[in-house]
Design a protein around this motif. Sequence first.
Motif, PDB file in Angstrom:
ATOM      1  N   ARG A   1      -3.869   0.217 -34.835  1.00  0.00           N
ATOM      2  CA  ARG A   1      -3.886   1.521 -35.750  1.00  0.00           C
ATOM      3  C   ARG A   1      -4.838   2.473 -35.340  1.00  0.00           C
ATOM      4  NH1 ARG A   1      -5.674  -0.721 -39.955  1.00  0.00           N
ATOM      5  NH2 ARG A   1      -3.462  -1.539 -40.718  1.00  0.00           N
ATOM      6  N   GLU A   2      -6.040   1.956 -34.766  1.00  0.00           N
ATOM      7  CA  GLU A   2      -6.868   2.947 -34.194  1.00  0.00           C
ATOM      8  C   GLU A   2      -6.376   3.356 -32.948  1.00  0.00           C
ATOM      9  OE1 GLU A   2     -10.660   0.715 -33.474  1.00  0.00           O
ATOM     10  OE2 GLU A   2     -11.126   0.775 -35.622  1.00  0.00           O
ATOM     11  N   ALA A   3      -5.702   2.845 -32.071  1.00  0.00           N
ATOM     12  CA  ALA A   3      -4.970   3.355 -30.869  1.00  0.00           C
ATOM     13  C   ALA A   3      -4.042   4.299 -31.371  1.00  0.00           C
ATOM     14  CB  ALA A   3      -4.521   2.326 -29.979  1.00  0.00           C
ATOM     15  N   ALA A   4      -3.232   4.023 -32.173  1.00  0.00           N
ATOM     16  CA  ALA A   4      -2.144   5.184 -32.511  1.00  0.00           C
ATOM     17  C   ALA A   4      -2.768   6.384 -33.278  1.00  0.00           C
ATOM     18  CB  ALA A   4      -1.352   4.463 -33.555  1.00  0.00           C
TER      19      ALA A   4
ATOM     20  N   GLU B   1      -4.411  11.827 -32.071  1.00  0.00           N
ATOM     21  CA  GLU B   1      -5.315  13.132 -31.846  1.00  0.00           C
ATOM     22  C   GLU B   1      -5.230  13.595 -30.850  1.00  0.00           C
ATOM     23  OE1 GLU B   1      -8.494  15.609 -33.233  1.00  0.00           O
ATOM     24  OE2 GLU B   1      -6.834  14.233 -34.301  1.00  0.00           O
ATOM     25  N   ARG B   2      -5.158  12.779 -29.634  1.00  0.00           N
ATOM     26  CA  ARG B   2      -4.982  13.158 -28.282  1.00  0.00           C
ATOM     27  C   ARG B   2      -3.878  14.419 -28.050  1.00  0.00           C
ATOM     28  NH1 ARG B   2      -7.128  10.157 -23.664  1.00  0.00           N
ATOM     29  NH2 ARG B   2      -4.834  10.796 -22.525  1.00  0.00           N
ATOM     30  N   GLN B   3      -2.572  13.924 -28.701  1.00  0.00           N
ATOM     31  CA  GLN B   3      -1.370  14.813 -28.770  1.00  0.00           C
ATOM     32  C   GLN B   3      -1.798  16.338 -29.506  1.00  0.00           C
ATOM     33  OE1 GLN B   3       1.577  14.550 -26.997  1.00  0.00           O
ATOM     34  NE2 GLN B   3       0.973  12.450 -26.298  1.00  0.00           N
ATOM     35  N   ARG B   4      -2.440  15.946 -30.687  1.00  0.00           N
ATOM     36  CA  ARG B   4      -2.552  17.214 -31.384  1.00  0.00           C
ATOM     37  C   ARG B   4      -3.650  18.316 -30.559  1.00  0.00           C
ATOM     38  NH1 ARG B   4      -6.475  19.608 -33.966  1.00  0.00           N
ATOM     39  NH2 ARG B   4      -8.193  17.804 -33.416  1.00  0.00           N
ATOM     40  N   ILE B   5      -4.664  17.486 -29.904  1.00  0.00           N
ATOM     41  CA  ILE B   5      -5.618  18.552 -29.010  1.00  0.00           C
ATOM     42  C   ILE B   5      -4.888  19.155 -27.757  1.00  0.00           C
ATOM     43  CG2 ILE B   5      -7.572  18.325 -27.468  1.00  0.00           C
ATOM     44  CD1 ILE B   5      -8.528  16.214 -29.290  1.00  0.00           C
ATOM     45  N   ALA B   6      -3.899  18.180 -27.330  1.00  0.00           N
ATOM     46  CA  ALA B   6      -3.007  18.938 -26.387  1.00  0.00           C
ATOM     47  C   ALA B   6      -2.271  19.835 -26.661  1.00  0.00           C
ATOM     48  CB  ALA B   6      -2.107  17.701 -25.640  1.00  0.00           C
ATOM     49  N   ARG B   7      -1.867  19.735 -27.678  1.00  0.00           N
ATOM     50  CA  ARG B   7      -0.762  20.986 -28.396  1.00  0.00           C
ATOM     51  C   ARG B   7      -1.716  22.295 -28.590  1.00  0.00           C
ATOM     52  NH1 ARG B   7       1.461  16.696 -31.485  1.00  0.00           N
ATOM     53  NH2 ARG B   7       0.185  17.444 -33.187  1.00  0.00           N
TER      54      ARG B   7
ATOM     55  N   VAL C   1      -2.972  15.319 -18.766  1.00  0.00           N
ATOM     56  CA  VAL C   1      -3.641  14.173 -18.899  1.00  0.00           C
ATOM     57  C   VAL C   1      -3.759  13.537 -20.533  1.00  0.00           C
ATOM     58  CG1 VAL C   1      -6.051  12.990 -18.867  1.00  0.00           C
ATOM     59  CG2 VAL C   1      -5.104  14.543 -17.014  1.00  0.00           C
ATOM     60  N   LEU C   2      -4.249  14.626 -21.494  1.00  0.00           N
ATOM     61  CA  LEU C   2      -4.237  14.218 -22.758  1.00  0.00           C
ATOM     62  C   LEU C   2      -2.748  13.626 -23.278  1.00  0.00           C
ATOM     63  CD1 LEU C   2      -6.237  17.215 -24.119  1.00  0.00           C
ATOM     64  CD2 LEU C   2      -7.070  14.716 -24.010  1.00  0.00           C
ATOM     65  N   ARG C   3      -1.807  14.235 -22.721  1.00  0.00           N
ATOM     66  CA  ARG C   3      -0.374  13.680 -23.399  1.00  0.00           C
ATOM     67  C   ARG C   3      -0.162  12.136 -22.606  1.00  0.00           C
ATOM     68  NH1 ARG C   3       2.502  19.494 -23.361  1.00  0.00           N
ATOM     69  NH2 ARG C   3       2.344  20.084 -25.394  1.00  0.00           N
ATOM     70  N   GLU C   4      -0.763  12.076 -21.658  1.00  0.00           N
ATOM     71  CA  GLU C   4      -0.381  10.527 -21.031  1.00  0.00           C
ATOM     72  C   GLU C   4      -1.089   9.465 -22.072  1.00  0.00           C
ATOM     73  OE1 GLU C   4      -1.944  10.418 -17.239  1.00  0.00           O
ATOM     74  OE2 GLU C   4      -0.547  11.783 -16.566  1.00  0.00           O
ATOM     75  N   PRO C   5      -0.330   8.230 -22.304  1.00  0.00           N
ATOM     76  CA  PRO C   5      -0.854   7.351 -22.969  1.00  0.00           C
ATOM     77  C   PRO C   5      -2.037   6.801 -22.487  1.00  0.00           C
ATOM     78  CG  PRO C   5       1.238   6.432 -21.912  1.00  0.00           C
ATOM     79  CD  PRO C   5       0.966   8.164 -21.827  1.00  0.00           C
ATOM     80  N   VAL C   6      -2.925   6.292 -23.280  1.00  0.00           N
ATOM     81  CA  VAL C   6      -4.245   5.651 -22.829  1.00  0.00           C
ATOM     82  C   VAL C   6      -3.974   4.138 -22.363  1.00  0.00           C
ATOM     83  CG1 VAL C   6      -6.567   4.870 -23.596  1.00  0.00           C
ATOM     84  CG2 VAL C   6      -5.524   7.079 -24.465  1.00  0.00           C
ATOM     85  N   SER C   7      -4.160   4.096 -20.965  1.00  0.00           N
ATOM     86  CA  SER C   7      -3.695   2.813 -20.452  1.00  0.00           C
ATOM     87  C   SER C   7      -4.637   2.246 -19.504  1.00  0.00           C
ATOM     88  CB  SER C   7      -2.131   2.823 -19.571  1.00  0.00           C
ATOM     89  OG  SER C   7      -2.604   3.854 -18.735  1.00  0.00           O
ATOM     90  N   ALA C   8      -5.849   2.621 -19.459  1.00  0.00           N
ATOM     91  CA  ALA C   8      -6.858   2.444 -18.559  1.00  0.00           C
ATOM     92  C   ALA C   8      -7.813   1.334 -19.507  1.00  0.00           C
ATOM     93  CB  ALA C   8      -7.789   3.710 -18.397  1.00  0.00           C
TER      94      ALA C   8
END
Length: 386
Positions: free
Chosen positions: A175-178, A183-189, A243-250
């Motif tokens: 849930r936290e990852a989602a 939030e990353r998507q919102r910031i990117a937009r 970068v922000l729109r890419e999923p966090v995979s690191a």
Amino acid sequence: MSRMIVPWATAVVLAVIGVVEIVLDSGFSAAPAAPASALAAVVVGAVLAAWFPVAGSAVVALAFPIAVAGGLNGPTGAAVFGFFLAPGWAGYRRAAPSWPAPLAAQLMASLGTWIAGRAAGSTVAGLGAMAWENLFFGVLCWGAWGVGLLARRLRDRAELMARLAQAVEAEREAREAAVVAEERQRIARDMHDAVAHSISVMVLQLGAVRATLPAGTPQADMLLGVERLGRESVQELRALVGVLREPVSAPQPSLARTQDLVDDVRSAGLPVDLTVDGDLTAVPRAVDINAYRVLQEALTNVLKHAGPVPTTVKVGVSATGTTITVENEPGGAAAEPSGERGAVAGHGLAGMRERVAVFGGTVAANPTGDGGFAVHAVFPARGGQR
């Protein structure tokens, strides 16, 4: 593994008790055949219980009629211990219905008391003694079996709770990852729709103004530089949006990745000697992230300010807390005064102190006596594991 160890250890203990009993009891030592036979049944049954708890319990219970048939007044001490331990073990270990174990023990007790009664004669007192012996051993074996069942249920419940806790933790992390991804998507937009768009409009307006000025004038050249800087900023913003729109995979920061971090700085030319004391996976999650960041910042500062010099890293995890120590030998540049190291690159020490202070810890950063530099961070224990 405990399925094998517990019955075997019990067999050894009961064998020792039985041998001591035969040696010390004058009645047993004078005629050891009956107590020795009963002891053999107890030991064999205890070992058999490692694979077949119900069958092993029945064999242990045979010690009662064997002892009485051999002329003893009742079961030996080792047989009594085995009599209630074996049904309890069957109740604890066997997933299928294990009630045949106490039932077999009850039947063996009844057979033993019947043999003793026939030897004593069928008097009223003898019948009363038989009834009492039957009741006593019946309560003993069924009660032990009930305790074993209760222990099994408590164990199963504890395992279930542990699995549920893991599932809840995994769900929470998901849930936290989602939330982070959203939030990353919102910031990117926002950056794309507002900031990048506004800068693009500003660049176009600057270009229009510059076109009205004579070429080669200082004003036109200045506007051309600002226009070029604006275009570069738009390109950088678009790259950041991507970068922000890419999923966090690191991999996420964690002290469990300390070796990977050390390998990275070694590949950058920094010779590091790493020492780990304690279980790095037992650090609470919040402390784990911040401790990793402190270690990362300290190693980065060594590379920036001292260069590729021999460095010692010590990470300790104990009941009192988590400690991070990074100490380097003298480098090409003089060590900065305490509190200033890393200030050029984002106030590194100040950031370390802020991270540690959240948990009530301390950071000591000072030059060493030989001209090197040492950083020592302490995260005190606050209870709770991962």
